[in-house]
Write a protein that holds these residues in place. Structure first.
Motif, mmCIF file in Angstrom:
data_model
loop_
_atom_site.group_PDB
_atom_site.id
_atom_site.type_symbol
_atom_site.label_atom_id
_atom_site.label_comp_id
_atom_site.label_asym_id
_atom_site.label_seq_id
_atom_site.Cartn_x
_atom_site.Cartn_y
_atom_site.Cartn_z
ATOM 1 N N ARG A 116 -7.206 -11.709 3.502
ATOM 2 C CA ARG A 116 -6.464 -10.623 2.836
ATOM 3 C C ARG A 116 -7.109 -10.293 1.499
ATOM 4 N N ARG A 117 -7.421 -9.019 1.268
ATOM 5 C CA ARG A 117 -8.119 -8.638 0.048
ATOM 6 C C ARG A 117 -7.862 -7.175 -0.289
ATOM 7 N N ALA A 118 -8.136 -6.820 -1.532
ATOM 8 C CA ALA A 118 -8.025 -5.425 -1.956
ATOM 9 C C ALA A 118 -9.323 -4.713 -1.601
ATOM 10 N N PRO A 119 -9.274 -3.664 -0.794
ATOM 11 C CA PRO A 119 -10.497 -2.920 -0.494
ATOM 12 C C PRO A 119 -11.135 -2.387 -1.775
ATOM 13 N N ALA A 120 -12.448 -2.277 -1.758
ATOM 14 C CA ALA A 120 -13.170 -1.856 -2.971
ATOM 15 C C ALA A 120 -12.672 -0.503 -3.470
ATOM 16 N N SER A 121 -12.398 0.434 -2.537
ATOM 17 C CA SER A 121 -11.951 1.768 -2.953
ATOM 18 C C SER A 121 -10.592 1.716 -3.640
ATOM 19 N N VAL A 122 -9.719 0.836 -3.157
ATOM 20 C CA VAL A 122 -8.378 0.706 -3.730
ATOM 21 C C VAL A 122 -8.460 0.052 -5.110
ATOM 22 N N LYS A 123 -9.292 -0.992 -5.220
ATOM 23 C CA LYS A 123 -9.465 -1.660 -6.513
ATOM 24 C C LYS A 123 -10.066 -0.703 -7.537
ATOM 25 N N LYS A 124 -11.035 0.084 -7.114
ATOM 26 C CA LYS A 124 -11.662 1.069 -8.008
ATOM 27 C C LYS A 124 -10.630 2.082 -8.492
ATOM 28 N N PHE A 125 -9.785 2.533 -7.578
ATOM 29 C CA PHE A 125 -8.759 3.501 -7.946
ATOM 30 C C PHE A 125 -7.767 2.894 -8.931
ATOM 31 N N ALA A 126 -7.367 1.640 -8.694
ATOM 32 C CA ALA A 126 -6.404 0.984 -9.581
ATOM 33 C C ALA A 126 -6.964 0.834 -10.991
ATOM 34 N N ARG A 127 -8.262 0.578 -11.089
ATOM 35 C CA ARG A 127 -8.874 0.455 -12.414
ATOM 36 C C ARG A 127 -8.952 1.809 -13.115
ATOM 37 N N ALA A 128 -9.195 2.856 -12.350
ATOM 38 C CA ALA A 128 -9.307 4.190 -12.951
ATOM 39 C C ALA A 128 -7.938 4.797 -13.237
ATOM 40 N N HIS A 129 -6.937 4.390 -12.467
ATOM 41 C CA HIS A 129 -5.579 4.937 -12.619
ATOM 42 C C HIS A 129 -4.592 3.774 -12.683
ATOM 43 N N PRO A 130 -4.567 3.042 -13.793
ATOM 44 C CA PRO A 130 -3.770 1.800 -13.861
ATOM 45 C C PRO A 130 -2.276 2.063 -13.788
ATOM 46 N N HIS A 131 -1.588 1.174 -13.101
ATOM 47 C CA HIS A 131 -0.140 1.213 -13.044
ATOM 48 C C HIS A 131 0.432 0.585 -14.322
ATOM 49 N N SER A 132 1.719 0.769 -14.517
ATOM 50 C CA SER A 132 2.347 0.253 -15.734
ATOM 51 C C SER A 132 2.527 -1.257 -15.646
#
Length: 738
Positions: free
Chosen positions: A142-158
């Motif tokens: 189980r892992r965070a896909p690279a595209s999802v991790k990249k998006f989370a870094r560019a658009h951080p949640h609170s």
């Protein structure tokens, strides 16, 4: 090979009504067959009682069918989140089905007849984590896909800000629990065991007559002391009151479906100790069971005479006033942490609190520091260390933190989640033994008191070997350190470690960093690396797999639903899981109220893409490979364009997100150059969806803002739900005509 897409419960099931027609249309163009199997709680219940239903009402036992499929190389199963039913949920589903005309029996609380015992056994087979042990014939990657991790870094949640003065803390038992009483043995040869209880007067009761084990299998036994538990809970309630923090209990009453509801019941009785001391007999007379939560007790009060009911309600209110403030599940509705055992599931509740400044909600709808009570200490250190780390270092930063993928030991009912049928609430003082049936020798033994909770669990050899191989493979593929979260001082872990060291020696680990650390040390090591932006592979057992694959994704990505969960099945097939469904009930409530579904199907997109790639490789189907790659591209575009579902009515919801996924998927297929024929097939659809974008989005948003009727909660009217989840005639025509 086919793609088997599971139909489950709540929000994921609703989303399937919208997304499945798109999947079937796109997959069909590459010769890929997609079939569904209903493994929802309602379907699992109905499958147990074919003789009590009409021919038209009967449903196949799809879970059993998929369990057999999972043992074959042909398995390609996409598994959406399903209800792991607590007793209150199970009873609610039964009542709903009965009201819809299904002549299934009531849930027997205290079965007396053969029919009642049979019904109880049937219902017990579908409650709790009934699905996962059947399908998980492999270990978890189980892992965070690279595209999802990249998006989370560019658009951080609170992330809530942590204070160094925070009084929030985790507390757990230091004696008398499963962790401190656990004993373990590895069987050299295959055998048949039995579990028996010998009372003080010598009376022997066989608790489980037959427990077959394989050569090399690990068998554990442990007991949680009722007296130690009650003393611990009383102490924590008093301490929460003295410290002015919220009292909250965090358990896994769905997965640990025998032990944790009992523990939860002890917590309810401890908080309302005066109520049960004075009115326990009255409550018992109307079937009030603390293990089902305070809400069940309050419902049972309606059966008492008005005067008695008023007296008990007054005593409950008095307990609220004299005790510590309770953490709330729903402040507006007065739903506390002790109301329903399935409302506060530790792997969802603890990460949510850690993300929110280490606080929970109080009765005034304000956040407040809390005492997180985790009775059994087996894995409590994970949360204790994380709370302490955040207090010292502050909240994690999603834009910079590293990722923590997990390799989880879960195949063939490994570890504690395979203990349900071997967990017992002890009726009388005495001794519980695990005995080798062949020669009568005692393998494991505990002294017990009445009310203690005793359990045994098994871990087979082959899953451990496969787990080690998978961990080394992921370490080599990523270059990240792999940490086995194992504690030499714990009985079970000591036996597992013998095998881990043997199987690691068989692997090529040159140049790899492989660590073996107990839970507390592993947590500190991983948190420090994550804070520094470094990645760490956690290699854990079954329960920690659940805990970690919620905790870290919620901090990294904002949700665990965005994780890619691959289960390489041990006989060559594949199981692809789509994320967590802990918030699914709230999503259904919003849909019914406002016709807006905020469920994010990202997990389904990710799982489907990998499933198609897996099928392409197995069947030598290059079109399926192109389809999977294009789906990944479309998912990336969807994320970048911010077209995941919104929480707000009137804005893009799950259905709108599915439209944009279909548009981008068709465009990616039309634009790709690997398969010219496929590009020609999808180009007209891409053009049509793009041309009709405004009209389709208008039709999807235009239906929002009004209540809708699904025809049921656990067993929806599928025709009505199709209409609700596919409200755009323009989109429907484009997909069906394609």
């Amino acid at each position: 090979m086919k793609v088997i897409y599971t139909y489950t419960d709540e929000a994921p099931a609703l989303a399937t009504h919208s997304f499945l027609p798109v999947i079937e249309a796109f997959a069909g163009k590459t010769g890929v067959d997609v079939e569904t199997r209903d493994i929802s709680l309602a379907a699992r219940i109905l499958a147990q009682f074919p003789d009590q239903l009409t021919e038209q009402q009967r449903v196949p036992d799809s879970l059993a069918e998929l369990g057999e499929l999972a043992k074959t190389p042909e398995a390609n199963i996409i598994k959406l989140p399903n209800i792991s039913a607590s007793i209150p949920q199970l009873k609610a589903a039964i009542k709903e089905l009965q009201s819809a005309g299904y002549a299934i029996p009531d849930y027997p609380e205290n079965p007396q007849t053969d029919d009642e015992r049979a019904a109880r056994a049937a219902y017990d087979s579908v409650k709790g984590s009934a699905v996962n042990p059947v399908l998980r014939e492999g270990n978890s990657d189980r892992r965070a896909p690279a595209s999802v991790k990249k998006f989370a870094r560019a658009h951080p949640h609170s992330m809530g800000k942590w204070s160094p003065e925070s009084a929030s803390h985790v507390t757990t038992m230091d004696d008398g629990d499963f962790r401190h009483s656990e004993t373990s043995v590895t069987l050299a040869d295959a055998a048949e065991l039995r579990i028996e209880h010998t009372a003080a007067d010598g009376t022997v009761t066989v608790l489980k007559p037959s427990l077959p084990v394989l050569a090399g299998e690990i068998v554990d036994a442990a007991v949680l002391s009722k007296n130690a538990l009650d003393a611990f809970l009383a102490e924590q309630i008093a301490d929460a009151k003295a410290k002015g923090v919220l009292f909250s209990v965090h358990l896994k009453a769905t997965m640990m479906k025998v032990s944790d509801p009992i523990i939860f019941g002890h917590a309810v009785k401890a908080y309302f100790s005066d109520v049960f001391a004075e009115y326990g007999d009255d409550l018992a007379s109307v079937g009030a069971d603390a293990a089902d939560g305070l809400a069940s007790v309050l419902t049972a009060l309606e059966k008492l005479p008005a005067e008695k009911r008023s007296a008990i309600e007054a005593a409950i209110n008095s307990a609220y006033q004299s005790g510590p403030s309770l953490a709330m599940v729903d402040s507006d509705r007065g739903i506390t942490n002790l109301h329903v055992p399935s409302d506060v599931i530790i792997d969802a509740s603890m990460p949510a609190a850690i993300r929110s400044s280490g606080q929970m909600w109080n009765a005034g709808n304000q956040q407040q520091d809390a005492k997180f009570v985790i009775p059994d200490s087996s894995y409590a250190a994970l949360y204790a260390e994380t709370v302490d780390f955040c207090r010292e270092h502050g909240a994690f930063d999603p834009t910079t933190m590293g990722t923590t993928p997990n390799v989880g030991l879960m195949a063939q009912k490994a570890e504690e989640y395979g203990s349900h049928d071997k967990t017992f609430e002890i009726a009388a003082a005495g001794t519980v033994r695990v005995v080798n049936t062949a020669d009568g020798s005692t393998l494991l033994e505990h002294d017990v008191e009445a009310g203690d909770i005793w359990r045994a669990c098994q871990t087979k050899d082959a899953p451990i070997r496969n787990w080690v191989e998978l961990a080394v493979s992921r370490a080599r593929a990523t270059g990240s350190p792999a940490v086995f979260w194992l504690d030499e001082t714990r009985g079970h872990d000591a036996e597992v470690l013998k095998k881990v060291r043997e199987y690691l020696a068989e692997q090529d680990t040159d140049g790899l960093t492989i660590e073996i650390l107990p839970v507390g040390e592993a947590t500190r090591y991983t948190l420090a690396r994550a804070k520094a932006g470094e990645d760490t592979i956690s290699v854990t057992g079954n329960v920690l797999r659940d805990y970690l694959t919620d905790l870290f994704p919620i901090m990294e990505l904002g949700t665990s639903a965005k994780m890619l969960s691959i289960v390489p099945l041990m006989n060559g097939g594949g199981l692809f899981e789509t994320g967590a469904g802990g918030s699914a009930p709230k999503h259904v409530q919003q849909l019914v109220k406002e016709n807006h579904l905020r469920w994010d199907s990202l997990g389904e997109f990710l799982a489907l893409a990998v499933s198609l790639e897996f099928l392409a490789d197995k069947d030598d189907n290059p079109g399926a490979a192109v389809l999977g790659k294009a789906l990944d591209d479309a998912t990336g575009t969807l994320l970048e364009n911010g077209q995941s579902p919104s929480r707000r009515v009137g804005e893009l919801d799950n259905r709108g997100s599915h439209f944009y996924l279909a548009l981008y998927w068709a465009q990616a297929l039309a634009a790709q150059t690997e398969n010219a024929d496929l590009a020609k097939v999808f180009a007209p659809l891409a053009e049509r969806l793009a041309a009709d974008e405004d009209k389709i989005v208008g039709e999807l948003s235009g239906v929002q803002g009004h209540p809708v009727e699904l025809g049921g909660y656990y067993y929806v009217d599928k025709a009505k739900t199709d209409e609700i989840m596919r409200p755009s005639p323009t989109l429907n025509a484009a997909i069906s005509e394609f």
